[in-house]
Write a protein that holds these residues in place. Structure first.
Motif, PDB file in Angstrom:
ATOM      1  N   SER A 166       0.811  -1.219   0.000  1.00 51.45           N
ATOM      2  CA  SER A 166       0.000   0.000   0.000  1.00 51.45           C
ATOM      3  C   SER A 166       0.845   1.271   0.000  1.00 51.45           C
ATOM      4  N   GLY A 167       2.165   1.125  -0.163  1.00 45.09           N
ATOM      5  CA  GLY A 167       3.038   2.285  -0.206  1.00 45.09           C
ATOM      6  C   GLY A 167       3.857   2.449   1.064  1.00 45.09           C
ATOM      7  N   LYS A 168       4.299   3.670   1.316  1.00 40.77           N
ATOM      8  CA  LYS A 168       5.167   3.951   2.466  1.00 40.77           C
ATOM      9  C   LYS A 168       4.346   4.249   3.714  1.00 40.77           C
ATOM     10  N   SER A 169       4.770   3.685   4.832  1.00 35.08           N
ATOM     11  CA  SER A 169       4.191   4.023   6.136  1.00 35.08           C
ATOM     12  C   SER A 169       5.325   4.337   7.097  1.00 35.08           C
ATOM     13  N   THR A 170       5.061   5.223   8.043  1.00 35.94           N
ATOM     14  CA  THR A 170       6.074   5.636   9.010  1.00 35.94           C
ATOM     15  C   THR A 170       5.697   5.157  10.399  1.00 35.94           C
TER      16      THR A 170
END
Length: 456
Positions: A369-373
């Motif tokens: 789902s992309g980048k998460s922090t």
């Protein structure tokens, strides 16, 4: 001369006595002065060092007779409070137990996760701990590891206090295991009762109680105990206690204590709501870390190696052979300008490294789902004050400049204090003393700390 309160800090090498007046409610709070002397452990009686520090104080105050209403004390004599910590999963119960031990002022010599091995048991025997802390399992969760470890520790037949702070279901079983042992058993609430829930304050309190009951039997300490009103607590625990009291009055803060052998960082902050929402695992509000390799005298060479001798020479604008001569003749208290410059560089490196190890950081993860922090570790971004204490930061002219580098050293992913945090110095070098004083006289403790920090 009559004084309200004397507070003794009985260290491994030096004993300091601080004198205070006006601690009773409504009086003008006053720090009168300080005396110090060698601790005298090697002479077989720490009371000799205490008496020497009192004589030193009398000379400072220019009096022949010194009387006082009350005396309190902290101690790290005989190497401080040596502990071993044993839990189930490192990032859960083990870490919670470790936080409790460090916050109480302990020096942790061994940490294990899972079932103890023969090599672990050998290490425990060699360490000769003052206290063993056993944890493991959330309440009503895994039971067997803590029971297994308890049985192995029991077989060592050590005359060492043991604190059990694990799964509540194991308490009766642990009682049975240690029923006829030399070790005195203390049963405490679980340090990690539920997933992502810390409960370390009950264990911290018991560790300090055990310290008072069992550890103050160093040579001559019994006579010191007879002189003291209230508990004798570990000196690092007293610094954290002072930090906690100050936090209630002033707001979130971090205290940095750079010493000859270690650098301690004490933070008291809930962190930001934003970071708490993405935090991988919980952190205590009051946290202490101790860096045993970062000291500006005993462990000076470790810091030199961290910087690099050529880099350090370049920073000091001297030749490498000149620096090597300074290192070879390094003294506990620098005298010349170049010696002070050397200690300033050591202190700067100790501060930056210790804070980097203490503070948390942000991590970027990449998935479908992309980048998460996510965030891990202690969030210091809401800290309002950075306080310097200890021999180096209270005596060096550039202490504030050194601590101002903390925010500048953040490479963007560290949860460091910001540039808006105000920098304060414990000018009287009395933070540990006032941590003890605040247990009985919290208002006086806060007022005196504020005076030492230069706050009206």
């Amino acid at each position: 001369m009559k004084i309200d309160v004397l507070i003794a800090e009985i260290g491994s090498t030096t004993t300091v006595v601080n004198a205070f007046n006006g601690v009773k409610e409504g009086n003008e709070i006053e720090f009168l002065g300080q005396g110090q002397a060698p601790t005298s452990v090697q002479e077989g009686d720490v009371n000799i060092g205490l008496k020497g520090a009192v004589e030193s104080l009398k000379q400072y105050l220019d009096v022949d007779v010194l009387e006082y209403d009350e005396m309190f004390a902290t101690s790290s004599a005989a190497g401080g409070l040596r502990m071993t910590v044993h839990g189930l999963v490192y990032d859960m119960t083990v870490r919670a137990a470790k936080e409790a031990a460090l916050g109480a002022g302990a020096n942790i010599h061994l940490v294990t996760a899972g079932k103890l091995r023969r090599t672990d048991l050998k290490k425990i025997k060699n360490i000769k701990p003052n206290i063993i802390l056993l944890a493991g399992g959330v309440d009503y969760g895994e039971r067997d590891t803590a029971i297994h470890n308890a049985e192995l520790i029991r077989e060592l037949d050590l005359d060492v206090p043991l604190i059990y702070a694990g799964n509540i279901e194991n308490k009766e079983e642990i009682k049975e295991i240690f029923a006829d042992s030399k070790a005195k058993l203390y049963l405490v609430e679980n340090v990690y009762p539920k997933i992502d829930q810390l409960n370390i304050e009950p264990t911290r309190k018991v560790i300090q109680d055990v310290f008072e009951e069992h550890i103050t039997n160093a040579p001559g300490m019994s006579s010191v105990r007879d002189m003291v009103d209230g508990p004798i607590i570990p000196t690092p625990g007293a610094v954290l206690l002072a930090s906690k009291v100050l936090k209630e009055d002033m707001g979130d803060l971090v205290t940095i204590d750079v010493g000859g052998a270690t650098t301690d960082v004490h933070s008291v902050t809930e962190g930001s709501e934003e970071i708490n929402r993405i935090l991988i695992s919980p952190e205590p509000v009051a946290k202490r870390t101790v860096e045993g390799d970062l000291g500006v005298y005993v462990n000076m060479r470790n810091i030199v190696d961290l910087i690099g001798i050529q880099e350090l020479a370049d920073r000091m604008s001297i030749y490498k052979n000149e620096l090597e001569e300074i290192i070879e003749n390094h003294k506990p208290i620098p005298k010349s300008d170049i010696e002070k410059r050397f200690v300033e560089e050591l202190t700067l490196e100790a501060v930056l490294t210790a804070v980097q190890r203490h503070a948390g950081k942000l991590r970027n993860l990449f998935g479908p789902s992309g980048k998460s922090t996510l965030a891990e570790g202690k969030d210091l971004t809401k800290v309002k004050y950075i306080i310097g204490t200890g021999g180096a930061l209270t005596r060096l002219a550039k202490s504030k400049e050194i601590m101002s580098m903390i925010a500048k050293n953040n490479k963007g992913d560290g949860l460091f204090p910001t540039r808006e945090a105000k920098i304060l110095i414990d000018n009287y070098y009395i933070m540990a003393s006032l941590g003890v004083l605040s247990k009985k006289y919290p208002e006086a403790g806060v007022a005196l700390l504020k005076k030492s920090l230069g706050i009206n």
